[in-house]
Enzyme design. Structure first.
Site, PDB file in Angstrom:
ATOM      1  N   GLY A   1       0.823  -1.200   0.000  1.00  0.00           N
ATOM      2  CA  GLY A   1       0.000   0.000   0.000  1.00  0.00           C
ATOM      3  C   GLY A   1       0.862   1.256   0.000  1.00  0.00           C
ATOM      4  N   CYS A   2       2.168   1.074   0.126  1.00  0.00           N
ATOM      5  CA  CYS A   2       3.103   2.193   0.050  1.00  0.00           C
ATOM      6  C   CYS A   2       3.686   2.218  -1.355  1.00  0.00           C
ATOM      7  CB  CYS A   2       4.243   2.015   1.051  1.00  0.00           C
ATOM      8  SG  CYS A   2       3.730   1.964   2.760  1.00  0.00           S
TER       9      CYS A   2
END
Length: 143
Positions: free
Chosen positions: A56-57
């Site tokens: 998600g980064c």
């Protein structure tokens, strides 16, 4: 144990807000974040695995928990200078705390220092993902 371990999460967040208040504009604040990131302890290469990666980064981020419900410690790093600085702030608030305290603590410092308005959506999502992962580890330990 670091010196902030005796502080509460509230005190740690207050100190972060005060430090950022001293900095003038956002170019100074970004530079401060980069400097904080450079001060993170060395992160072992062998821990940079998919098992510890925070998804998600946009940048690569790894987060490794240790300890138990009474006191959880986190090590983390990123391939991005600014994200490493964000990690340093997150660890200051959440590392070396009880799992219950970690789960109960909202990251108020993000609003307090104006980060929410100054992070790109992808960095903001990454920070949210990192906090969710960290709190997930804590919830599992408390579980």
């Amino acid at each position: 144990m670091n010196a902030t371990a005796t502080h509460s999460t509230d005190q740690a967040q207050q100190e972060i807000a005060e430090e950022f208040a001293f900095l003038g504009d956002w170019s100074e604040r970004y530079q401060y974040l980069i400097d904080l990131g450079r001060q993170l302890p060395p992160f072992p290469e062998e821990r940079k695995t998919d098992a510890w990666r925070v998804h998600g980064c946009q940048s690569m981020v790894w987060l490794v928990p240790s300890g138990n419900a009474a006191c959880m410690h986190f090590e983390a790093t990123s391939d991005s200078a600014i994200v490493s600085g964000l990690i340093a702030l997150v660890l200051r608030v959440y590392s070396d705390r009880s799992a219950a305290e970690i789960v109960a603590t909202e990251p108020d410092f993000i609003q307090a220092i104006g980060l929410a308005k100054h992070l790109s959506p992808t960095r903001s999502n990454g920070l949210t993902a990192m906090l969710a992962k960290l709190k997930g580890y804590a919830a599992a330990a408390a579980g």
